[in-house]
Design a protein around this motif. Structure first.
Motif, PDB file in Angstrom:
ATOM      1  N   ASP A   1      25.928  49.839  29.026  1.00 54.90           N
ATOM      2  CA  ASP A   1      24.531  50.504  29.197  1.00 54.90           C
ATOM      3  C   ASP A   1      23.629  50.100  28.116  1.00 54.90           C
ATOM      4  O   ASP A   1      23.544  50.496  26.991  1.00 54.90           O
ATOM      5  CB  ASP A   1      24.913  52.220  28.879  1.00 54.90           C
ATOM      6  N   GLU A   2      22.755  49.229  28.729  1.00 56.91           N
ATOM      7  CA  GLU A   2      21.594  48.739  27.699  1.00 56.91           C
ATOM      8  C   GLU A   2      22.241  48.515  26.436  1.00 56.91           C
ATOM      9  O   GLU A   2      21.609  48.952  25.545  1.00 56.91           O
ATOM     10  CB  GLU A   2      20.404  49.635  27.595  1.00 56.91           C
TER      11      GLU A   2
ATOM     12  N   THR B   1      22.152  55.581  33.891  1.00 55.71           N
ATOM     13  CA  THR B   1      23.175  55.818  32.835  1.00 55.71           C
ATOM     14  C   THR B   1      23.611  56.961  33.797  1.00 55.71           C
ATOM     15  O   THR B   1      25.331  56.917  33.705  1.00 55.71           O
ATOM     16  CB  THR B   1      22.487  56.535  31.885  1.00 55.71           C
TER      17      THR B   1
HETATM   18 MG    MG Z   1      20.100  55.306  30.272  1.00 56.39          MG
END
Ligand code: MG
Ligand code: ATP
Lengths: 288, 357
Positions: B158-159, B43
């Motif tokens: 992001d995920e 991240t």
């Molecule tokens: Mg993360």
């Protein structure tokens, strides 16, 4: 059985609330409303009608005091919002987790001191022989002491100081619920600081803004000590009129009429404010 | 020409280095994934690319231009957040129009663009819906549409599937890949789920503790891992610990700890005789059969795990370790308790120096 128990617990839970609302709020208001409709004919002899209200409307001094109180309260509300929003935003979004509680407590400190003592504190600072005035003379900035009390600016300032907390608390709790990712998404999609503020932060904080404004406005319009002590004779605050009618003149009918009028008028202003800003209680205060 | 390049990007929080000298180049129109365990700095890397963190060192280039001095709202990379961050105070149409309005697009053009992008993500006519009325998968697609309507150079994700339930996640995997094809935009996808990365990506970077361990196609990572971390993290593997007994060419013979036997594996690093190593063998590389001359691994069948094409036989080796063996045929001829010998080609097993911890 489940439903019976549910019903019972509902009754048990609701009873204190209903008693409180009924005995301490609705009943006295009904009493006031009743007194305001009485017309005194002679000693201990009454008839009913709207004479008290007609008297109120036809007397420009009363009317103007009411309008003045409403305007000043709106001004105080707006100033409290302007002062309170950055503070609330700082506490909710910028301050570190650890210092958040401390900052919040610091906002509450003024509440530990009674209204009266706080107002006298201002008087000590601002009167002609007070701290500010004598310091300025001592520094040579002014030649003669000046009186900083008993004017509208002082009253507004004192009121903002008294009520700003009630703006900060609801704003902070609403802003705390906002995910930082919303702001980042706002910037990521090309928004400027101003755009993000106007289109994301303010709409998100709207429930807090609305409830903060309603509380602040109602508190200000109904406040007595601060305007009277800081504004002196010139304050012409509407609650002072009510006090005069009840206590000085012993005219309960007029006092009750003023009380009802204040309630109705301030409620009307709140309603108007909600209408003008396109908000409704259901979508803001009662949301979630 | 690369759509996105990172050149030795580093980020330190105080003494702690979250991202350490990471370099990558992503060609136009490809699907690039960063795969790594929780807390490895994925991240942080993405937030630096989007502009929310400033790198402590290195350079980030988009279409060849350094973007370090650009504010987040001036970079043409758009981001799909982990929890999507759709604006709850706006309806779907307004959410998508937000970016166009920020860019100063003509008012008259906006509705048509919004309509077109909604059609492309397969949700025509939902402009008036509130965010709360959408299902998880629909929200996902709106979040992508909100970015894609701005035609970014790179889309960062992001995920984005993390919040979905398993079934929907499987479905969205395929859908995301199709969307990427359709938009022909470069996707940079972050995940800690290796199956997501393998299924969708053209190339994958495996990240560990702030560094890239390996960058390659999913097949390269699976078949030719360069380190024990990659071998263990990508795909299933049996990890057999032992000591190097003998080296011959590019093969090593390893004595398994606890008297588990001796196996042959491909030598993958500089481990010398006597060094502690870990041997990684994929379940599907294992066979039940005859022992080879130099190496053998014997054990007893512990249990049979049925899972369709993914069925496994669990074999308890002599050192008591449980070894997974793929059993696609689900032959059923073995019963728990039977003594078996496991074989595999030495080139399909890899010996790496043992990792710390
Ligand atoms: Mg993360
Ligand atoms: N602002 C910060 N200050 C200090 N440390 C930070 C900060 N942001 C992240 N870190 C640390 O950097 C490391 C990497 O964090 P990051 O969020 O990039 O991990 P991640 O790979 O995205 O993990 P996950 O898969 O759990 O999301 C973590 O150990 C985290 O504690």
């Amino acid at each position: 059985m489940g439903r019976e128990a549910g019903k019972l617990s509902l009754i048990l839970l609701m009873t204190p609330f209903l008693l409180w609302i009924g005995l301490l709020i609705i009943l006295p208001q009904l009493g006031i409303g009743y007194v305001s409709l009485r017309e005194k004919i002679s000693y201990d002899e009454f008839s009913f009608g709207l004479k008290n209200y007609v008297d109120f409307i036809s007397e420009p001094v009363y009317r103007n005091t009411l309008f003045r109180t409403a305007w000043m309260s709106i001004l105080v509300t707006i100033l409290a919002l302007i002062v309170g929003f950055p503070v609330a935003y700082y506490i909710a979004k910028i301050a570190r987790q650890k210092s958040r509680a401390a900052l919040f407590l610091m906002c509450l400190i003024p509440l530990w001191v009674s209204d009266l003592v706080r107002a006298y504190g201002w008087i000590v600072l601002l009167r002609e022989t007070g701290v500010f005035s004598s310091t300025l003379v001592w520094l040579g900035i002014i030649n003669t002491p000046i009186e900083m009390l008993y004017n509208d600016i002082t009253v507004v300032m004192g009121l903002v100081y008294t009520v700003v907390l009630f703006m900060i608390v609801p704003l902070t709790s609403t802003l705390q619920g906002m995910d930082d990712a919303l702001l980042e998404a706002g910037y990521n999609l090309g928004g400027s600081r101003f755009t993000v503020f106007r289109r994301i932060i303010v709409p998100y904080a709207m429930p807090g803004i609305v409830s903060g404004c309603i509380i602040t406005f109602m508190l200000t319009a109904g406040s007595y000590l601060t305007p009277v002590l800081l504004g002196g004779k010139n304050s012409s605050w509407f609650t002072e009129q009510i006090y005069n009618q009840f206590i000085t003149r012993y005219n309960w009918e007029a006092g009750a009429t003023f009380g009802v009028t204040l309630l109705v008028f301030t409620s009307f202003v709140v309603w108007l404010g909600l209408k003008l800003t396109g908000q409704s209680l259901a979508t803001t205060v009662a949301k979630d | 020409m690369y759509d996105l390049s990172c050149d030795r990007v580093t980020k330190a929080f105080g003494k702690f280095v979250a991202v350490d000298q990471v370099s990558l180049d992503i060609p136009s129109g490809s699907f690039f994934s960063i795969l790594g365990p929780s807390g490895c700095g994925k991240t942080t890397l993405m937030r630096m690319i989007a502009g929310f963190e400033t790198p402590s060192g290195g350079d980030i280039r988009i279409k060849g231009e350094s973007v370090l001095s650009l504010a987040p709202n001036r970079r043409n990379v758009k981001m799909v957040f982990q929890h999507l961050a759709l604006f709850p105070m706006m309806n779907v149409g307004e959410n998508i129009a937000y970016g166009l309005q920020c860019r100063g697009e003509k008012k008259a053009d906006i509705p048509a663009k919004v309509r077109r992008v909604l059609e492309r993500v397969g949700l025509p006519g939902v402009e008036e819906k509130q965010i709360g009325q959408l299902s998880g998968g629909q929200k996902q697609r709106i979040a992508i549409a909100r970015c894609m309507v701005l035609e970014p150079d790179v889309l960062l994700l992001d995920e984005p599937l993390g919040a979905l339930d398993l079934k929907l996640r499987e479905h969205m995997k395929i859908e995301l890949k199709q969307l990427q094809h359709q938009f022909e935009t470069t996707f940079l996808y972050i995940t800690h789920d290796q199956s997501e990365a393998l299924v969708m990506s053209d190339r994958v970077a495996v990240m560990n503790a702030g560094r890239f361990e390996q960058i390659g196609t999913p097949r390269e990572l699976y078949d030719d891992p360069v380190s024990g971390f990659v071998a263990g993290f990508v795909g299933d593997a049996n990890i057999l610990a032992g000591k190097v007994a003998e080296i011959s060419g590019d093969e090593v013979l390893v004595n398994l700890d606890g008297g588990g036997g001796r196996i042959a594996a491909r030598r993958s690093d500089a481990s010398a005789v006597g060094d502690e190593v870990e041997v990684f063998v994929r379940p599907e590389a294992m066979r039940i059969g005859e022992a080879a001359a130099r190496a053998s691994l014997t054990g007893t069948v512990d249990s049979l795990l049925f899972n369709g094409a993914n069925s496994r036989i669990l074999v308890r080796a002599l050192n008591d370790q449980l070894i997974e063996v793929a059993d696609p045929g689900q032959s059923g001829s073995l019963a728990p308790g039977a003594t078996v010998t496991l074989t595999f080609e030495a080139r399909r097993a890899r010996a790496f120096a043992r990792r710390q911890g």
